[in-house]
Design a protein around this motif. Sequence first.
Motif, mmCIF file in Angstrom:
data_model
loop_
_atom_site.group_PDB
_atom_site.id
_atom_site.type_symbol
_atom_site.label_atom_id
_atom_site.label_comp_id
_atom_site.label_asym_id
_atom_site.label_seq_id
_atom_site.Cartn_x
_atom_site.Cartn_y
_atom_site.Cartn_z
ATOM 1 N N VAL A 34 0.661 -1.020 0.012
ATOM 2 C CA VAL A 34 0.761 -0.129 0.167
ATOM 3 C C VAL A 34 0.358 1.368 0.000
ATOM 4 C CG1 VAL A 34 -2.029 -1.292 0.952
ATOM 5 C CG2 VAL A 34 -0.130 -0.056 2.748
ATOM 6 N N LEU A 35 0.574 2.225 -0.469
ATOM 7 C CA LEU A 35 0.807 3.808 -0.556
ATOM 8 C C LEU A 35 0.259 3.952 0.447
ATOM 9 C CD1 LEU A 35 2.948 6.124 -2.120
ATOM 10 C CD2 LEU A 35 1.085 6.618 -3.279
ATOM 11 N N PHE A 36 0.300 5.178 1.434
ATOM 12 C CA PHE A 36 -0.771 6.043 2.375
ATOM 13 C C PHE A 36 1.256 6.564 3.304
ATOM 14 C CE2 PHE A 36 2.169 3.086 4.874
ATOM 15 C CZ PHE A 36 2.106 3.029 5.811
ATOM 16 N N HIS A 37 -0.146 7.209 4.182
ATOM 17 C CA HIS A 37 0.414 8.206 4.970
ATOM 18 C C HIS A 37 0.447 7.790 6.341
ATOM 19 C CE1 HIS A 37 1.119 11.926 6.720
ATOM 20 N NE2 HIS A 37 1.175 12.755 5.482
ATOM 21 N N PRO A 38 1.573 7.636 7.293
ATOM 22 C CA PRO A 38 0.565 7.124 8.687
ATOM 23 C C PRO A 38 0.895 8.210 8.996
ATOM 24 C CG PRO A 38 2.699 6.507 7.249
ATOM 25 C CD PRO A 38 2.480 7.483 6.387
ATOM 26 N N THR A 39 -0.185 7.512 10.346
ATOM 27 C CA THR A 39 -0.669 8.878 11.099
ATOM 28 C C THR A 39 0.842 9.223 12.375
ATOM 29 O OG1 THR A 39 -0.523 6.941 12.518
ATOM 30 C CG2 THR A 39 -2.804 7.741 10.760
ATOM 31 N N ASP A 40 1.294 8.222 12.585
ATOM 32 C CA ASP A 40 2.945 8.877 13.025
ATOM 33 C C ASP A 40 4.304 8.761 11.855
ATOM 34 O OD1 ASP A 40 3.069 6.075 12.270
ATOM 35 O OD2 ASP A 40 3.472 5.181 14.306
ATOM 36 N N TYR A 41 3.495 10.162 11.233
ATOM 37 C CA TYR A 41 4.784 9.762 10.346
ATOM 38 C C TYR A 41 4.525 10.940 9.620
ATOM 39 C CZ TYR A 41 9.394 8.119 8.432
ATOM 40 O OH TYR A 41 10.559 8.158 7.450
ATOM 41 N N SER A 42 5.639 12.138 9.267
ATOM 42 C CA SER A 42 5.710 12.973 8.555
ATOM 43 C C SER A 42 5.385 12.903 7.323
ATOM 44 C CB SER A 42 6.591 14.107 8.555
ATOM 45 O OG SER A 42 8.095 13.085 8.490
ATOM 46 N N GLY A 43 5.389 12.636 6.183
ATOM 47 C CA GLY A 43 5.215 11.569 4.646
ATOM 48 C C GLY A 43 5.114 10.734 4.653
ATOM 49 N N TRP A 44 4.889 10.176 3.490
ATOM 50 C CA TRP A 44 4.167 9.339 2.453
ATOM 51 C C TRP A 44 5.430 7.938 2.543
ATOM 52 C CZ3 TRP A 44 -0.979 8.830 0.199
ATOM 53 C CH2 TRP A 44 -1.561 9.872 0.580
ATOM 54 N N MET A 45 4.058 6.931 2.469
ATOM 55 C CA MET A 45 5.492 5.592 2.678
ATOM 56 C C MET A 45 4.754 4.211 1.606
ATOM 57 S SD MET A 45 5.964 3.206 6.466
ATOM 58 C CE MET A 45 7.109 4.858 6.821
#
Length: 459
Positions: free
Chosen positions: A92-103
């Motif tokens: 998956v390509l997503f924006h974690p809730t505990d991270y500043s950018g995409w992953m």
Amino acid sequence: WCDAPGLAVKKAQCADVCGAHGSVANADTCECSCRDGFSGLRCEVSDELPPAYSVSGAAKRSWGELNGIYTLVAGKLCSGKPVYQKITGDYVLFHPTDYSGWMVGPGERAVDCHGSGYIDSPTDVCGASPEACAGRWRESTGCDSDWCDAPGLVVGPTDAAAVAAAEEAAFWRRTVAIVIVAVAVILHWVGCFVLLLKGKDGWWIKIGGWALIFFASHAVSGAIRHLYVGAAVWALLALWALNFFGAFLTIGWLGDTRARWQARSRSAGTPSAEVGDYVPFHRLCCVASWCLLLPIAAAGCIAPLVELTRRGPCGLKEAAASVLGCLATKADSKVAIATAGGIAPLVALVCDGTDMQKLWAAIALWNLADNDDNKVAITEVGGIAPLIALARGGTDGQKGSAAGALRRLASTDDSQVAIAEAGGIAPLVALARGGTDGQKQSAAGALWNLAIAKAGSCN
């Protein structure tokens, strides 16, 4: 404290249905009114982001390919941003809730939105969208350190034509994978039949049969590993599991039929090839294949298998004993088999079963005896005497398995006394003197254990 008759607590029928990007417009239907920039039934789609992204330039990985087309997962948000699922894989390509950018990470991350993955962009600059992270991506593979810059990696929007092409490619990957598994099923059966139908002197035939089984297993492994396409993998595993189960029972039944036919031929004076040791050899290939599936449903199948060893038809008793023997190599299964009452029927098979039932039951008891409680249980249900009888007058395979079981049983005081009183020392000495290498090793180990002074004396 005082009474509050005017206070009311009611179930909120539409609580949180519109998420952080909308409000309830109709309490009866839970219809949402979305903020500018968001749409969808539950305001889950950001109008600022496209419905699909492509990832290219990622390093090759042994566990899977991250490059490809990622499409929108309806109804799922992480940090208020859509989640994108790879068409041909569980990424998956997503924006974690505990991270500043995409992953980019494993599919389960879409459940908890936790920041764990293989590609990331650790900067607030590109938090709005993946394409804003151009030139800022890092990877966890492809360099000497844990994370390194990946200037060649590109994540950007893609059009409907590319999505359609990726979906078509996924269809063909599924088709190819299913064809590979179907061919592997045929090869696996052919290999088992080759091991069953050829004589014991045709060692090169046996090698060919094993080669077919080995190739079939690795073909399935490769199909699942390199052609993995989401839920299709479960169809492949189901097909392969049915193959194992069918081959296990069918080849086992044919082995019994052939052994009975040869026994009748010998009793009638008709020359026929000796069964020898290659019947357990062919059976071992199918049992070993079945054992690969045991972690999936071991707990649920032990009780029915124990019941089959007790009351099943002749062929199924042998099959059940062989699977219990395979299961008994695992510590938790040793306990589960004993708890399900599996020791007594296995001892009964060693006493009164057919030659193959005796062999597999002795192997199962051998494995079960690698547990202190089971040693006591085997001794208490009278398992020592039939194992000694098997070590004295059984086939080569039965003698080796019985000696192995006695070796483990001889490590407890009660079993030592029972083995000596049942006349077990003489047949063990005979095997140590004139048995095969494996029989000598097991018999010598049993004699070693019998000779150890457990209570201040030697046997």
